[in-house]
Design an enzyme around this catalytic site. Structure first.
Site, PDB file in Angstrom:
ATOM      1  N   GLU A  70       1.000  -1.099   0.092  1.00 28.70           N
ATOM      2  CA  GLU A  70       0.039  -0.007   0.058  1.00 28.70           C
ATOM      3  C   GLU A  70       0.875   1.336  -0.153  1.00 28.70           C
ATOM      4  O   GLU A  70       1.693   1.225   0.942  1.00 28.70           O
ATOM      5  CB  GLU A  70      -0.826  -0.064   1.277  1.00 28.70           C
ATOM      6  CG  GLU A  70      -1.714   1.411   1.408  1.00 28.70           C
ATOM      7  CD  GLU A  70      -2.331   1.226   2.836  1.00 28.70           C
ATOM      8  OE1 GLU A  70      -2.371   0.303   3.523  1.00 28.70           O
ATOM      9  OE2 GLU A  70      -2.324   2.407   3.358  1.00 28.70           O
TER      10      GLU A  70
ATOM     11  N   ARG B 137       0.432  10.460   0.461  1.00 23.76           N
ATOM     12  CA  ARG B 137       0.913  11.618   1.531  1.00 23.76           C
ATOM     13  C   ARG B 137       1.978  12.385   0.988  1.00 23.76           C
ATOM     14  O   ARG B 137       2.456  13.304   1.590  1.00 23.76           O
ATOM     15  CB  ARG B 137       1.151  10.864   2.920  1.00 23.76           C
ATOM     16  CG  ARG B 137       0.103  10.286   3.716  1.00 23.76           C
ATOM     17  CD  ARG B 137       0.603   9.444   4.988  1.00 23.76           C
ATOM     18  NE  ARG B 137      -0.385   8.433   5.199  1.00 23.76           N
ATOM     19  CZ  ARG B 137       0.019   7.616   6.102  1.00 23.76           C
ATOM     20  NH1 ARG B 137       1.190   7.929   6.946  1.00 23.76           N
ATOM     21  NH2 ARG B 137      -0.883   6.690   6.337  1.00 23.76           N
TER      22      ARG B 137
ATOM     23  N   LYS C 150     -10.649  -2.239   7.422  1.00 19.60           N
ATOM     24  CA  LYS C 150      -9.129  -1.925   8.098  1.00 19.60           C
ATOM     25  C   LYS C 150      -9.557  -1.585   9.465  1.00 19.60           C
ATOM     26  O   LYS C 150     -10.522  -1.070   9.621  1.00 19.60           O
ATOM     27  CB  LYS C 150      -8.505  -0.858   7.113  1.00 19.60           C
ATOM     28  CG  LYS C 150      -7.614   0.023   8.334  1.00 19.60           C
ATOM     29  CD  LYS C 150      -6.503   0.877   7.029  1.00 19.60           C
ATOM     30  CE  LYS C 150      -6.119   2.411   7.924  1.00 19.60           C
ATOM     31  NZ  LYS C 150      -4.812   2.571   7.345  1.00 19.60           N
TER      32      LYS C 150
HETATM   33  C1  3PG Z   1      -0.866   4.509   8.537  1.00 16.79           C
HETATM   34  O1  3PG Z   1      -1.973   4.844   8.017  1.00 16.79           O
HETATM   35  O2  3PG Z   1       0.031   5.402   8.913  1.00 16.79           O
HETATM   36  C2  3PG Z   1      -0.875   3.001   8.908  1.00 16.79           C
HETATM   37  O3  3PG Z   1      -1.799   2.745   9.634  1.00 16.79           O
HETATM   38  C3  3PG Z   1       0.448   2.672   9.575  1.00 16.79           C
HETATM   39  O4  3PG Z   1       0.564   2.923  10.708  1.00 16.79           O
HETATM   40  P1  3PG Z   1       2.022   2.551  11.374  1.00 16.79           P
HETATM   41  O5  3PG Z   1       2.905   3.492  11.016  1.00 16.79           O
HETATM   42  O6  3PG Z   1       1.902   2.685  12.896  1.00 16.79           O
HETATM   43  O7  3PG Z   1       2.495   1.250  10.937  1.00 16.79           O
END
Ligand code: 3PG
Length: 213
Positions: free
Chosen positions: A46, A50, A136
């Site tokens: 994924e 961002r 999720k």
């Molecule tokens: C996110 O959207 O940033 C994910 O859920 C990942 O979270 P993490 O950085 O705590 O693994």
């Protein structure tokens, strides 16, 4: 009755137990990163929307690494879903769910299924009303972690979850042992320092450990 979104997610993410949630700042990192993950036995990723490089990175992986199942994350609007699909993403992930996004995502259950974020029983019930059965669970650790997911599974039998948010190599196995968890996700597979340094061998090593979970 079969659920279209669940059927599509189960098809797209068949055999995927661990999902790297990736932040790519340089689109030139896309292919070496995909290769590093593939070498470590990770077959789906994924890419979060961002960064400015995200869509270009997704397009490069979709075009040149067909063996990698590529999706996008941080989808917060119908437009994010549309540009993900244009880039070649075959699934999407959102931190939560709005009415607008749910309606747009329902048009693409078969070709680019969305995995919507949920954190409470009401979130899950609302997602079910909109036809989502693969969800999720976010932010997993902050929203109650393994005990919360186990509790949600008491009354809410249909959905299966991919927890993300605060997962680590130490706790991911506990999530994966739950019967209502199909996959565990997180950024631990692609640490920012290794990404910045282009330490692809280091990422392959983490991926191998994660793939063995
Ligand atoms: C996110 O959207 O940033 C994910 O859920 C990942 O979270 P993490 O950085 O705590 O693994």
């Amino acid at each position: 009755m079969t659920n279209r979104q669940a059927t599509a997610i189960d098809r797209v993410l068949a055999g995927v137990r661990v999902m790297p949630v990736v932040v790519i700042h340089d689109a030139d990192h896309a292919l070496p990163l995909a290769d590093a993950l593939l070498e470590g036995g990770i077959k789906a990723m994924e890419v979060t929307l961002r960064t400015d490089a995200a869509i270009d990175a997704v397009a490069r992986i979709a075009k040149d690494r067909p063996e990698m199942t590529i999706g996008t994350g941080t989808i917060i609007s119908p437009d994010d879903l549309a540009r993900s699909m244009d880039a070649g993403a075959v699934f999407g992930v959102s931190p939560g769910l709005t009415d607008m996004l749910a309606k747009a995502a329902a048009l693409h259950f078969d070709d680019c299924p969305l995995l919507p974020g949920t954190a409470t029983a009401s979130d899950v019930m609302r997602a079910l009303e909109y036809g989502f059965e693969r969800l999720k669970f976010f932010p997993a650790e902050a929203a109650g972690g393994v005990p919360m997911l186990k509790s949600l599974g008491g009354p809410l039998l249909a959905p299966k979850f991919c927890p993300t948010g605060g997962l680590t190599p130490e706790n991911a196995g506990k999530y994966l042992s739950l019967s209502n968890v199909f996959c565990a996700g997180g950024s631990w597979l692609t640490p920012a320092d290794k990404m910045k340094a282009g330490d692809w061998a280091g990422i392959t090593a983490i991926a191998k450990d994660a793939a063995a979970l």
